[in-house]
Design an enzyme around this catalytic site. Structure first.
Site, PDB file in Angstrom:
ATOM      1  N   LYS A  93      37.192  53.196  39.115  1.00 45.15           N
ATOM      2  CA  LYS A  93      36.950  53.559  37.423  1.00 45.15           C
ATOM      3  C   LYS A  93      35.773  54.080  36.886  1.00 45.15           C
ATOM      4  CE  LYS A  93      37.964  49.128  36.271  1.00 45.15           C
ATOM      5  NZ  LYS A  93      38.774  47.788  37.543  1.00 45.15           N
ATOM      6  N   GLU A 115      31.937  44.897  29.164  1.00 47.18           N
ATOM      7  CA  GLU A 115      31.889  44.649  30.211  1.00 47.18           C
ATOM      8  C   GLU A 115      32.699  44.375  31.648  1.00 47.18           C
ATOM      9  OE1 GLU A 115      34.825  45.845  29.041  1.00 47.18           O
ATOM     10  OE2 GLU A 115      35.644  46.187  30.265  1.00 47.18           O
ATOM     11  N   SER A 381      43.975  51.983  44.378  1.00 46.75           N
ATOM     12  CA  SER A 381      42.872  51.912  43.313  1.00 46.75           C
ATOM     13  C   SER A 381      41.850  51.537  43.452  1.00 46.75           C
ATOM     14  CB  SER A 381      43.469  51.310  42.244  1.00 46.75           C
ATOM     15  OG  SER A 381      44.091  49.790  42.630  1.00 46.75           O
TER      16      SER A 381
HETATM   17  C1  PLP Z   1      39.750  47.790  37.342  1.00 44.52           C
HETATM   18  C2  PLP Z   1      40.382  47.308  39.159  1.00 44.52           C
HETATM   19  C3  PLP Z   1      41.984  47.260  38.226  1.00 44.52           C
HETATM   20  C4  PLP Z   1      42.447  47.295  36.895  1.00 44.52           C
HETATM   21  O1  PLP Z   1      42.816  47.809  36.115  1.00 44.52           O
HETATM   22  P1  PLP Z   1      43.796  49.126  34.999  1.00 44.52           P
HETATM   23  O2  PLP Z   1      42.948  49.721  34.335  1.00 44.52           O
HETATM   24  O3  PLP Z   1      44.172  48.913  35.345  1.00 44.52           O
HETATM   25  O4  PLP Z   1      43.621  50.699  36.645  1.00 44.52           O
HETATM   26  C5  PLP Z   1      42.886  48.075  39.735  1.00 44.52           C
HETATM   27  N1  PLP Z   1      41.878  48.173  40.580  1.00 44.52           N
HETATM   28  C6  PLP Z   1      41.035  48.352  40.902  1.00 44.52           C
HETATM   29  C7  PLP Z   1      40.601  48.416  42.383  1.00 44.52           C
HETATM   30  C8  PLP Z   1      40.293  47.598  39.974  1.00 44.52           C
HETATM   31  O5  PLP Z   1      38.115  47.965  39.821  1.00 44.52           O
END
Ligand code: PLP
Length: 400
Positions: A93, A115, A381
């Site tokens: 993010k 948010e 992610s």
């Molecule tokens: C917020 C988050 C997501 C989901 O958000 P996307 O916009 O779908 O990427 C996925 N993985 C992590 C670690 C997150 O913090």
């Protein structure tokens, strides 16, 4: 490829029949200013070189691609992880938050509003605000505040104000409503920094563009390591930012199969999952059109996932279009699949994944068994440190 990004979205923010902007006229004026500013500023040499330097020296990019050998030997297949868990603040993010905050600085804004679900977006944005010396206000559902306590502390340490949201299910959707309202009160000195490729134009485009760095790096790194393209690319889909970030580099490579993994939660009954592209129908939420889990009257349905960052009833408009075009396969992983992957990756590879990312790992593990000769590139992610208290309290230290 160039053509895809030049023509999508169109000038009104449409990805095919999805996206666009369904907001009050007063807000539309502000959005148009942000759109115009984005088009001119983000192409400037100064903006690009400042963002590049931030990514390298502050965020620690490029993040590595790692071959998960133990897991691959055990399951078959070759599983590679794009390590966004190693990006500063522990998730992908920050990639779009630094971009959005840099744009806010160029626009002379004083305060960032957003948010957060799992708290990752809030932490990333609070980090960006601290970096640029901007004020920061984060809206968060009370359920998530309890579940993601360490991230609440982080946001406060970083100087942000955390606003608890106590209506409805007290999770992500209500937090978006609340943040939107706060932004509407003062759209001139504040800027709304959305947490994914959702919301009215230009956010789905802007957030995608800032997340493209993941795919650009990963494609180069994977080719350098293996001399080829990955057979499969897998990412979890909440709003869809980490997924579009990595998919964007492979959309024009027909030899790569792309998989977006949605949370199947505890059952396929309404309210027990957040598999928007799998079970939803086109509708409107938070100022844009997309696949939507909805009631008969068009109101968004309640949603649930073990991963707070995935429980959103809508999804990015670009994913909605890519589903219809069949360019990406949208599939699901349940809470149980996610837990299994969470414990397995921790034990076998020494990497504790975020519960969100564990959905992608779960699907990759399944693919590896089904296609033992193929390579699989997973967008990991985020890291799971934020989830460990919740996991241990509810599920213990599970042997695998
Ligand atoms: C917020 C988050 C997501 C989901 O958000 P996307 O916009 O779908 O990427 C996925 N993985 C992590 C670690 C997150 O913090």
């Amino acid at each position: 490829m160039e053509n895809y990004f030049k023509t999508l979205p169109d000038t009104n923010g449409n990805f095919g029949e999805y996206g666009g902007s369904f907001i009050p006229p007063q807000l539309q004026e502000e959005m148009d200013k942000i759109t115009d500013a984005y088009y001119s500023i983000s192409k400037s040499h100064q903006f690009i070189s400042e963002l590049r330097s931030i990514r390298k020296h502050f965020q620690g990019r490029p993040t590595p691609v790692y071959f998960a050998k133990t897991l691959s030997d055990e399951l078959g297949g070759r599983i590679y992880l794009k390590r966004e868990d190693l990006n500063h603040t522990g998730a992908h993010k920050l990639n779009h938050c630094m971009g959005e905050a840099l744009l806010a600085k160029y626009l002379g804004k004083k305060k960032l509003i957003a948010e957060t679900g799992a708290g990752q977006h809030g932490v990333a944005l609070a980090t960006a605000a601290a970096y640029f010396g901007l004020e920061c206000e984060i809206h968060m559902g009370e359920v998530d505040i309890v579940k993601e306590h360490p991230n609440v502390i982080r946001m406060k340490l970083l100087g942000a104000t955390v606003v608890p949201v106590s209506h409805g299910l007290k999770t992500l959707k209500e937090a978006v409503d609340s943040a939107f309202e706060a932004y509407l009160k003062d759209p001139v000195t504040t800027i709304y920094c959305i947490g994914s490729v959702v919301g009215p134009h230009p956010f789905p485009m802007m957030v995608r563009d800032f997340q493209r760095v993941v795919g650009i790096e990963a494609k180069d790194q994977f080719q350098e390591m293996t001399g080829e393209l990955p057979d499969n690319v897998v990412a979890c889909v909440g709003g869809g930012s980490n997924a579009i970030g990595i998919f964007s580099s492979f959309l024009e490579d027909p030899e790569c199969s792309l998989y977006g993994v949605e949370p199947a939660g505890r059952s396929f009954k309404p309210g027990d999952h957040a598999s928007t592209l799998t079970y939803g129908k086109p509708g409107i939420i938070h100022g844009f059109k997309c696949y939507l889990l909805q009631e008969e009257n068009g109101e968004p349905s309640p949603v649930y996932s073990i991963a707070s960052g995935l429980d959103y009833p809508g999804v990015g408009p670009e994913h909605s279009m890519l589903k219809d075009l069949k360019k990406v396969n949208y599939v699901t992983a349940s809470d149980d699949d996610c837990l299994d992957a969470f414990y397995t990756l921790s034990r076998k590879e020494g990497i504790i994944p975020a519960l969100e990312s564990a959905h992608a790992v779960a699907y990759a593990m399944k693919l590896a068994k089904e296609k033992p000769r193929e390579s699989i590139l997973v967008n990991l992610s985020g890291r799971g440190d934020k989830d460990i208290d919740f996991i241990v309290d509810n599920y213990g230290i599970r042997e695998i």
